[in-house]
Design an enzyme around this catalytic site. Structure first.
Site, short mmCIF file in Angstrom:
data_model
loop_
_atom_site.label_atom_id
_atom_site.label_comp_id
_atom_site.label_asym_id
_atom_site.label_seq_id
_atom_site.Cartn_x
_atom_site.Cartn_y
_atom_site.Cartn_z
N HIS A 58 -13.81 15.95 -17.14
CA HIS A 58 -15.25 15.70 -17.22
C HIS A 58 -15.76 15.09 -15.92
O HIS A 58 -15.04 14.35 -15.24
CB HIS A 58 -15.56 14.77 -18.39
CG HIS A 58 -15.28 15.37 -19.73
ND1 HIS A 58 -14.02 15.36 -20.29
CD2 HIS A 58 -16.09 16.00 -20.61
CE1 HIS A 58 -14.08 15.97 -21.46
NE2 HIS A 58 -15.31 16.36 -21.69
N SER A 118 -14.56 19.09 -28.09
CA SER A 118 -14.40 18.35 -29.35
C SER A 118 -14.83 19.23 -30.53
O SER A 118 -15.93 19.76 -30.55
CB SER A 118 -15.30 17.11 -29.36
OG SER A 118 -15.01 16.28 -28.29
N GLU A 160 -26.69 8.63 -24.21
CA GLU A 160 -28.04 8.49 -23.67
C GLU A 160 -28.78 7.35 -24.39
O GLU A 160 -28.48 7.01 -25.52
CB GLU A 160 -28.83 9.80 -23.88
CG GLU A 160 -28.20 11.00 -23.23
CD GLU A 160 -26.94 11.50 -23.94
OE1 GLU A 160 -26.83 11.34 -25.17
OE2 GLU A 160 -26.06 12.02 -23.24
N SER A 176 -20.69 17.89 -20.46
CA SER A 176 -19.81 18.89 -19.84
C SER A 176 -20.61 20.17 -19.63
O SER A 176 -21.83 20.15 -19.59
CB SER A 176 -18.59 19.14 -20.74
OG SER A 176 -19.00 19.71 -21.96
N ASN A 224 -23.37 14.91 -33.79
CA ASN A 224 -24.23 13.77 -34.18
C ASN A 224 -25.65 14.11 -33.75
O ASN A 224 -25.85 14.93 -32.84
CB ASN A 224 -23.78 12.49 -33.46
CG ASN A 224 -23.76 12.66 -31.94
OD1 ASN A 224 -22.81 13.23 -31.39
ND2 ASN A 224 -24.80 12.23 -31.28
N1 HPA Z 1 -24.62 12.71 -26.14
C1 HPA Z 1 -23.84 13.16 -25.13
N2 HPA Z 1 -22.65 13.69 -25.34
C2 HPA Z 1 -22.23 13.81 -26.61
C3 HPA Z 1 -23.00 13.38 -27.69
C4 HPA Z 1 -24.27 12.79 -27.44
O1 HPA Z 1 -25.02 12.40 -28.35
N3 HPA Z 1 -22.28 13.65 -28.82
C5 HPA Z 1 -21.13 14.23 -28.42
N4 HPA Z 1 -21.09 14.32 -27.08
#
Ligand code: HPA
Length: 281
Positions: free
Chosen positions: A96, A41, A195, A214, A237
């Site tokens: 994945h 991404s 999480e 991943s 994020n």
């Molecule tokens: N956690 C796990 N995978 C992710 C996150 C995350 O906060 N953001 C993008 N992929």
């Protein structure tokens, strides 16, 4: 005899990787790919900046691959001519672990790249950041990982060393290109749920600074295949509990989109530097 399949546990997965590499060579007209990249991404635009596109192959046309069900992943393999007569294979078809299709499918692209001749594998992803100053859009080098999937891509008594898995040499090349690049430990969770804040706190206590779904399993397979790994995360994020607002896939995709042009430029410069280094070796 039936064609080798990843579902047939009696057949080694490398047999399917050999079929896939042969199909790629035939469809691209390129006998050998020196560098392979998996674009996660936010990294998708990098392909067009690396060099001259020679061929784009649909994942469905390569044994063992399938079009990803995850929005933001392209479902193609692209062959690109770099400087020095080298070739890159851009893998836009990641499976994945959370898709539940087995770890063989997760690392099939890595094994195929190794058979296709790759000496370097660049693994990229979008991930959550645990360090509060990593605002969304920050690229980070992976310097180690903690694998919390309770799985391994290795089969049988295959005792593979993972010291310096994320090559110090390649990280140094990346930092020469962009000295502002930070480094961190990537913690792979199974997903696909994000999480909990408590899990992120645990990951931080364990020494992690990036959380994702991943890369760690892929990196292990690359090491088994003798391919040098460069790992990079785009922080899309702040991880759960580090940011106070709920996480969403839309937010992850939006941060990726916003960062894409910058990341494409950065990755193109890093790959050019790696190609220079391979050509000189
Ligand atoms: N956690 C796990 N995978 C992710 C996150 C995350 O906060 N953001 C993008 N992929």
């Amino acid at each position: 005899m039936a064609e080798p399949s990843l579902d047939d546990l009696e057949t080694p997965p490398t047999a399917v990787a050999e079929l896939a590499a042969a199909a790629l060579a035939e469809r691209t007209g390129v006998a050998r790919h020196d560098i392979a990249l998996t674009l996660g991404s936010g990294w998708g635009r990098a392909a067009e900046r690396l060099g001259r596109t020679v061929a784009v192959v649909s994942a469905e046309d390569v044994p063992g691959f399938s079009v990803s069900g995850v929005p933001g992943h392209s479902g193609t393999l692209t062959s690109i001519e770099l400087e020095h007569g080298l070739h890159a294979l851009v893998i836009g078809a990641r499976t994945h672990f959370y898709e539940g299709r087995g770890v063989r499918r997760v690392v099939h692209s890595v094994r195929t790249a190794a058979v296709a001749g790759a000496r370097v594998m660049v693994l990229t992803n979008g991930a959550g950041g645990i360090r509060p100053h990593w605002t969304p859009g920050t690229p980070v080098l992976i310097d180690d990982h903690i694998n919390l999937t309770a799985a391994s891509p290795l089969e049988g008594a295959t005792f593979v060393d993972l010291t310096d898995l994320y090559s110090r040499r390649l990280r140094a090349i990346a930092r020469r290109v962009d000295p502002s690049l930070d480094e961190g430990v990537y913690v792979q969770f199974r997903g696909p749920h994000y999480e909990t804040p408590a899990e992120v706190a645990m990951a931080r206590t364990m020494g992690g600074s990036i959380v994702g779904m991943s890369t760690a399993l892929e990196a292990i397979a690359a090491r088994e295949s003798g391919v040098e790994v460069l790992g990079m995360s785009l922080i899309t994020n702040l991880a759960a509990g580090i940011q106070s607002t709920p996480l969403s896939h839309a937010e992850v995709l939006a941060a990726g989109k916003e960062a894409e042009p910058r990341l494409a430029d950065l990755l193109a410069r890093i790959v050019a530097a790696i190609a220079d280094d391979l050509a000189a070796a």
